[in-house]
Motif scaffolding. Structure first.
Motif, mmCIF file in Angstrom:
data_model
loop_
_atom_site.group_PDB
_atom_site.id
_atom_site.type_symbol
_atom_site.label_atom_id
_atom_site.label_comp_id
_atom_site.label_asym_id
_atom_site.label_seq_id
_atom_site.Cartn_x
_atom_site.Cartn_y
_atom_site.Cartn_z
ATOM 1 N N LEU A 102 0.831 -1.207 0.000
ATOM 2 C CA LEU A 102 0.000 0.000 0.000
ATOM 3 C C LEU A 102 0.864 1.256 0.000
ATOM 4 C CD1 LEU A 102 -2.892 1.014 -0.039
ATOM 5 C CD2 LEU A 102 -2.886 0.951 2.464
ATOM 6 N N TYR A 103 1.966 1.225 0.733
ATOM 7 C CA TYR A 103 2.881 2.366 0.720
ATOM 8 C C TYR A 103 3.382 2.626 -0.698
ATOM 9 C CZ TYR A 103 6.861 5.370 1.520
ATOM 10 O OH TYR A 103 7.751 6.416 1.442
ATOM 11 N N GLU A 104 3.783 1.572 -1.395
ATOM 12 C CA GLU A 104 4.265 1.753 -2.757
ATOM 13 C C GLU A 104 3.151 2.232 -3.683
ATOM 14 O OE1 GLU A 104 8.208 -0.945 -3.222
ATOM 15 O OE2 GLU A 104 6.332 -1.951 -3.735
ATOM 16 N N LEU A 105 1.935 1.734 -3.484
ATOM 17 C CA LEU A 105 0.812 2.193 -4.310
ATOM 18 C C LEU A 105 0.505 3.673 -4.095
ATOM 19 C CD1 LEU A 105 -1.884 -0.640 -4.054
ATOM 20 C CD2 LEU A 105 -0.721 0.143 -6.123
ATOM 21 N N LEU A 106 0.510 4.102 -2.841
ATOM 22 C CA LEU A 106 0.081 5.462 -2.517
ATOM 23 C C LEU A 106 1.195 6.504 -2.581
ATOM 24 C CD1 LEU A 106 -2.273 4.746 0.518
ATOM 25 C CD2 LEU A 106 -2.922 5.129 -1.870
ATOM 26 N N TYR A 107 2.400 6.122 -2.180
ATOM 27 C CA TYR A 107 3.455 7.115 -2.022
ATOM 28 C C TYR A 107 4.616 6.969 -3.006
ATOM 29 C CZ TYR A 107 0.966 7.894 2.335
ATOM 30 O OH TYR A 107 -0.011 8.167 3.257
ATOM 31 N N GLN A 108 4.650 5.873 -3.754
ATOM 32 C CA GLN A 108 5.744 5.653 -4.689
ATOM 33 C C GLN A 108 5.253 5.454 -6.121
ATOM 34 O OE1 GLN A 108 9.133 5.623 -3.687
ATOM 35 N NE2 GLN A 108 8.140 6.539 -1.914
ATOM 36 N N ALA A 109 4.031 5.857 -6.391
ATOM 37 C CA ALA A 109 3.407 5.598 -7.692
ATOM 38 C C ALA A 109 4.164 6.217 -8.868
ATOM 39 C CB ALA A 109 1.956 6.087 -7.681
ATOM 40 N N LYS A 110 4.914 7.278 -8.624
ATOM 41 C CA LYS A 110 5.652 7.913 -9.728
ATOM 42 C C LYS A 110 6.861 7.091 -10.161
ATOM 43 C CE LYS A 110 4.119 12.557 -8.827
ATOM 44 N NZ LYS A 110 4.417 13.896 -8.380
ATOM 45 N N VAL A 111 7.369 6.241 -9.275
ATOM 46 C CA VAL A 111 8.549 5.441 -9.613
ATOM 47 C C VAL A 111 8.275 3.939 -9.663
ATOM 48 C CG1 VAL A 111 10.284 7.104 -8.848
ATOM 49 C CG2 VAL A 111 9.320 5.494 -7.208
ATOM 50 N N ILE A 112 7.190 3.503 -9.032
ATOM 51 C CA ILE A 112 6.835 2.087 -9.030
ATOM 52 C C ILE A 112 5.427 1.938 -9.576
ATOM 53 C CG2 ILE A 112 6.481 0.032 -7.591
ATOM 54 C CD1 ILE A 112 8.531 1.334 -5.640
ATOM 55 N N PRO A 113 5.281 1.318 -10.745
ATOM 56 C CA PRO A 113 3.944 1.125 -11.319
ATOM 57 C C PRO A 113 3.056 0.301 -10.379
ATOM 58 C CG PRO A 113 5.643 0.604 -12.931
ATOM 59 C CD PRO A 113 6.337 0.794 -11.609
ATOM 60 N N THR A 133 -8.215 -3.997 -4.346
ATOM 61 C CA THR A 133 -9.289 -3.093 -3.923
ATOM 62 C C THR A 133 -8.726 -1.721 -3.565
ATOM 63 O OG1 THR A 133 -10.594 -4.955 -3.112
ATOM 64 C CG2 THR A 133 -11.181 -2.776 -2.260
ATOM 65 N N ALA A 134 -7.584 -1.700 -2.886
ATOM 66 C CA ALA A 134 -6.950 -0.423 -2.543
ATOM 67 C C ALA A 134 -6.620 0.359 -3.807
ATOM 68 C CB ALA A 134 -5.686 -0.654 -1.718
ATOM 69 N N TYR A 135 -6.110 -0.325 -4.802
ATOM 70 C CA TYR A 135 -5.776 0.355 -6.054
ATOM 71 C C TYR A 135 -7.035 0.945 -6.691
ATOM 72 C CZ TYR A 135 -4.453 1.259 -10.838
ATOM 73 O OH TYR A 135 -4.261 1.878 -12.043
ATOM 74 N N ARG A 136 -8.100 0.159 -6.767
ATOM 75 C CA ARG A 136 -9.338 0.638 -7.392
ATOM 76 C C ARG A 136 -9.980 1.783 -6.609
ATOM 77 N NH1 ARG A 136 -9.657 -4.759 -7.976
ATOM 78 N NH2 ARG A 136 -11.145 -5.031 -6.280
ATOM 79 N N THR A 137 -9.957 1.711 -5.293
ATOM 80 C CA THR A 137 -10.659 2.719 -4.486
ATOM 81 C C THR A 137 -9.802 3.912 -4.084
ATOM 82 O OG1 THR A 137 -10.204 1.507 -2.438
ATOM 83 C CG2 THR A 137 -12.293 1.040 -3.564
ATOM 84 N N ASP A 186 -9.550 5.992 -8.224
ATOM 85 C CA ASP A 186 -10.580 7.011 -7.970
ATOM 86 C C ASP A 186 -9.982 8.404 -7.861
ATOM 87 O OD1 ASP A 186 -12.473 5.040 -8.032
ATOM 88 O OD2 ASP A 186 -12.903 5.059 -5.881
ATOM 89 N N THR A 187 -8.841 8.543 -7.204
ATOM 90 C CA THR A 187 -8.228 9.864 -7.065
ATOM 91 C C THR A 187 -7.627 10.313 -8.389
ATOM 92 O OG1 THR A 187 -6.142 8.915 -6.296
ATOM 93 C CG2 THR A 187 -7.709 9.609 -4.615
ATOM 94 N N THR A 188 -7.106 9.375 -9.155
ATOM 95 C CA THR A 188 -6.552 9.722 -10.456
ATOM 96 C C THR A 188 -7.667 10.200 -11.381
ATOM 97 O OG1 THR A 188 -4.869 8.046 -10.185
ATOM 98 C CG2 THR A 188 -5.195 8.864 -12.412
ATOM 99 N N ASP A 189 -8.797 9.492 -11.367
ATOM 100 C CA ASP A 189 -9.923 9.878 -12.210
ATOM 101 C C ASP A 189 -10.448 11.263 -11.838
ATOM 102 O OD1 ASP A 189 -9.695 7.474 -13.499
ATOM 103 O OD2 ASP A 189 -11.398 6.524 -12.474
#
Length: 179
Positions: A122-133, A163-167, A171-174
């Motif tokens: 979750l940390y990588e999904l939320l805080y490292q999205a610019k460097v880790i797909p 689910t974390a990715y989708r919600t 959602d925030t990207t959209d």
């Protein structure tokens, strides 16, 4: 050999023995994968010692010791340190975000190894999205769960992080891209 029944240090050794000889692994990806293993091992040990009222538990000492074990293998020690410090720094927020996604599993009832894998993912999904797909973050967490969790850990981790990715991410990207 069932890795789930081994101690975290023994699991790491067996896992590395299994995958170290496979040449098809990309050097950076395998280096980061090993870095995530060391981060998981560090977070797990630290949490275990703190919850056992070990007043000598020091995250910097644990991290340094774990990194020293793999000093010739891990090139990007900064990645591991940033991951460990980032997860610890955002742990309360990460746990608060995990809880509604897995309502049948209160944080204190999730196996400690699975909980730390979820926090890393979750940390990588939320805080490292610019460097880790996102797919890499989820896949790496699932691989950690397969190697170090119980029989159902990988499915649980995949479900929660999907689910974390989708919600939390899509959602925030959209919303932010709408005009």
């Amino acid at each position: 050999m069932n890795l789930a029944k081994l101690s975290p240090n023994r699991r790491t050794a067996e896992y590395l023995k299994k995958y170290n000889n496979k040449k098809e692994l990309n050097a950076m990806a395998s280096n980061r994968h090993l870095g995530r293993i060391v981060a998981l091992q560090t977070l797990y040990e630290y949490e275990f010692r703190v919850q056992s009222s070990d007043t000598s538990a020091n995250i910097d000492e644990i991290l340094t010791r774990n990194l020293d074990r793999y000093e010739t293998t891990i090139d990007d020690k900064g990645f591991v340190e940033a991951l460990v410090k980032g997860v610890l720094g955002e742990q309360a927020d990460l746990d608060a975000k995990i809880q509604p996604i897995a309502p049948d599993w209160p944080i204190d009832q999730i196996a400690k190894i699975d909980c730390n894998i979820l926090r890393i993912g979750l940390y990588e999904l939320l805080y490292q999205a610019k460097v880790i797909p996102p797919k890499v973050a989820i896949n790496e967490a699932v691989e950690l769960a397969k190697a170090f969790g119980s029989d159902n850990s990988s499915k649980f981790v995949n479900g929660v992080l999907g689910t974390a990715y989708r919600t939390l991410v899509e959602d925030t990207t959209d919303d932010s891209t709408k005009v």
